[in-house]
Design a protein around this motif. Sequence first.
Motif, PDB file in Angstrom:
ATOM      1  N   GLU A 270       0.852  -1.194   0.000  1.00 18.84           N
ATOM      2  CA  GLU A 270       0.000   0.000   0.000  1.00 18.84           C
ATOM      3  C   GLU A 270       0.892   1.250   0.000  1.00 18.84           C
ATOM      4  N   ASN A 271       0.347   2.376  -0.485  1.00 19.48           N
ATOM      5  CA  ASN A 271       1.120   3.630  -0.542  1.00 19.48           C
ATOM      6  C   ASN A 271       2.358   3.486  -1.405  1.00 19.48           C
ATOM      7  N   ASN A 272       2.248   2.681  -2.468  1.00 24.04           N
ATOM      8  CA  ASN A 272       3.390   2.420  -3.340  1.00 24.04           C
ATOM      9  C   ASN A 272       4.582   1.898  -2.546  1.00 24.04           C
ATOM     10  N   PHE A 434      -6.954   7.973  -1.935  1.00 21.92           N
ATOM     11  CA  PHE A 434      -5.972   7.785  -0.860  1.00 21.92           C
ATOM     12  C   PHE A 434      -5.203   6.481  -1.099  1.00 21.92           C
ATOM     13  N   GLY A 435      -4.250   6.210  -0.219  1.00 21.96           N
ATOM     14  CA  GLY A 435      -3.321   5.130  -0.535  1.00 21.96           C
ATOM     15  C   GLY A 435      -3.426   3.870   0.289  1.00 21.96           C
ATOM     16  N   LYS A 438      -2.302   2.277   6.067  1.00 21.16           N
ATOM     17  CA  LYS A 438      -1.131   2.373   6.948  1.00 21.16           C
ATOM     18  C   LYS A 438      -1.259   3.576   7.880  1.00 21.16           C
ATOM     19  N   GLN A 439      -0.492   3.538   8.949  1.00 20.88           N
ATOM     20  CA  GLN A 439      -0.540   4.623   9.925  1.00 20.88           C
ATOM     21  C   GLN A 439      -0.274   5.981   9.268  1.00 20.88           C
ATOM     22  N   GLU A 440       0.630   5.999   8.279  1.00 21.83           N
ATOM     23  CA  GLU A 440       0.946   7.295   7.677  1.00 21.83           C
ATOM     24  C   GLU A 440      -0.222   7.830   6.857  1.00 21.83           C
ATOM     25  N   THR A 441      -1.075   6.941   6.337  1.00 26.42           N
ATOM     26  CA  THR A 441      -2.264   7.427   5.628  1.00 26.42           C
ATOM     27  C   THR A 441      -3.311   7.922   6.627  1.00 26.42           C
TER      28      THR A 441
END
Length: 671
Positions: A270-272, A434-435, A438-441
């Motif tokens: 996820e998130n590339n 959105f990506g 994950k916590q950063e998303t």
Amino acid sequence: MSKKIKSTFYFFNSKSYIRIIVNIINMKKLLILLSAMLPLTSAIARTETVKSPNGQIVVTVSDDNGKPTYSIALNGVEFMQNSPLGLVTDFADLSQGLSITDVKTRSISQDYTVPTIKQPKVHYEANSAIVTFQRENKDALQVEWNISNRDVAFRYNILQPKNDFYASIVKEEATGFVVPEGSTTFLCPQMLPMTGFAGTAPSYETHYTADDATGKNGWNEGYTFPCLFRNGDKGWLLISETGVTSAYCGSRLLNVEGNSYKIGFPQEKENNGNGQVSPGVSLPFSTPWRTITLGKTLAPIVETTVAWDLVEEQYAASKEFVYGRGSWSWIMKMDPSCNYDEQKNYIDFSAAMGYQTVLIDAMWDTQIGYEKMEELVKYAASKNVGIYLWYNSNGYWNHAPQGPRGIMGRAINRKAEMKWLKDIGVRGLKIDFFGGDKQETMRLYEDILSDANDYGLNIIFHGCTLPRGWEKMYPNFVAAEAVRASENLFFGQAECDKEAFNATMHPFIRNTVGNMDFGGSALNKHWGFDGTRGNTRRTSDVFALATAVIFQSPVQHFALAPNNLEDAPEWAINFMKNVPTLWDEVKFIDGYPGKYVVMARRSGNKWYIVGINADEKPLSLTLNLADFDLGNTYSIYCDDAKLNSSLKQAKMTKKKTVKVSIPQNGGLVIM
Ligand code: CA
């Protein structure tokens, strides 16, 4: 609260037994023997039970074999088999070798208000128990339980292992859900990362399968929350999570085997591929809540407020945010329609409908431009219409080319843009693509919401994750897509053919735990342009009206078009002019996910009783209207067998009942 000690190896503690040993061997040998026997102590299981306020739901928590577990029964009927608890951090495995050492209980009774959800005024009562699991070296995990009369919720409190230790990585959770043998599933697969449109998945946009067997794992990557199970003819349970902030990741449900499921963290790609899968936490830490809503009928599942009962407002609203109905051109006319003239048409259309907003979708930045947008927002204001503007969230996390992009993902750009948006008087934003989870998303969602609050902007997310308590946590959060929404009806005939089937899922699953931005209720016969071309709508006009009530969001941009003022039945347009988007109460009446739903929503003192049917067989029901203050006469919108829709006035009978029939793809509204 009751307590039970299973003393299988109680003899080990017997003084006389030890004295005999001391007599026959020396001290050193005794120590070796004691340490060899130590694992046996964990066989002394302690069992605690926590009950709902009415005593009908019983949760049993145990430390059998050193492993924290729980099970759930409703009126003595098993709803969750013995299932694992615990998590593994970078400093300790807190899923085994633990014993219950402490239990603290209290009862909770609280009232709260969230204006935008299914029922804004909520009274929440529950029994709470904090169960401490500990091992001899003092590593400890607390499992905190809140049990209401329809929901079981728990979260972990991770304590500091030592004074100077303040940060940790949660490597995985042991948290499991072993549903009763023979349960069937109503689940949608978690999308694979970097798939879907321009690599924008996972975005919670897959189809549900109804009444499927357990033992499958979606597309090998589990399922999106919430997850519905049918416990045979004994009842239903809905598993979800709430209270996810930037302090943790969003989770999914993975199948272990058979009827055993567990919490899964996001997928690595996820998130590339950026950002870690395992959340980093600051100690001490409380995880999001895992929730299980259960009942003999589907009423607790449709009416639950568990997603909001357990969470706290994260910041105060910067102003009184407003909500309501609106229109959007994109759903019938796609990207080319995001031009000045068409948007002016839709502003006039919203004004004619008495609607509060117009949503201007993708590519307005190049097709209208910033300067002309200021003009357009002014024009809309002159007609008492507010504007929502679309933004791309990316960023590096997918390949979605639509603009405006490169703004919302970075605080400096975002805040400058939001200042402009506030200055020109934009009502809110729809932010897309959105990506993942994950916590950063989660941090990106939270940062956008927090900044938007500072600039007085409402926020709708699309191509996104499930909102997990966000309506209460972030007061300017409006709704999220996180569903296979109306755009798919434009994209494919197969989706139109299954529209009713999909629609009967949402009140029991996706929409019951969070505001859902579906963008539907079309009155065009075809999904496209002027309504004379494009995929054929299979559902009736009354179905469209009913879903305007069944699908709940405080802001609804309906898939109506200016031509509907001329070509749609007057009674349908009048209904759509007046249908509320803010409700006071919801009641489940009847239904079966994938087949049909009949439910009621109240706005002020007006009840709307609505139904839709996906089943081939017409749905015949005798409805008891006594619970709904309808007066002596009421309006009934219904369909004949050929889906010809009409509005009639009916007189209330002495029995206060009415016989209704809803054909396949048809609807019902009584008000
Ligand atoms: Ca979408």
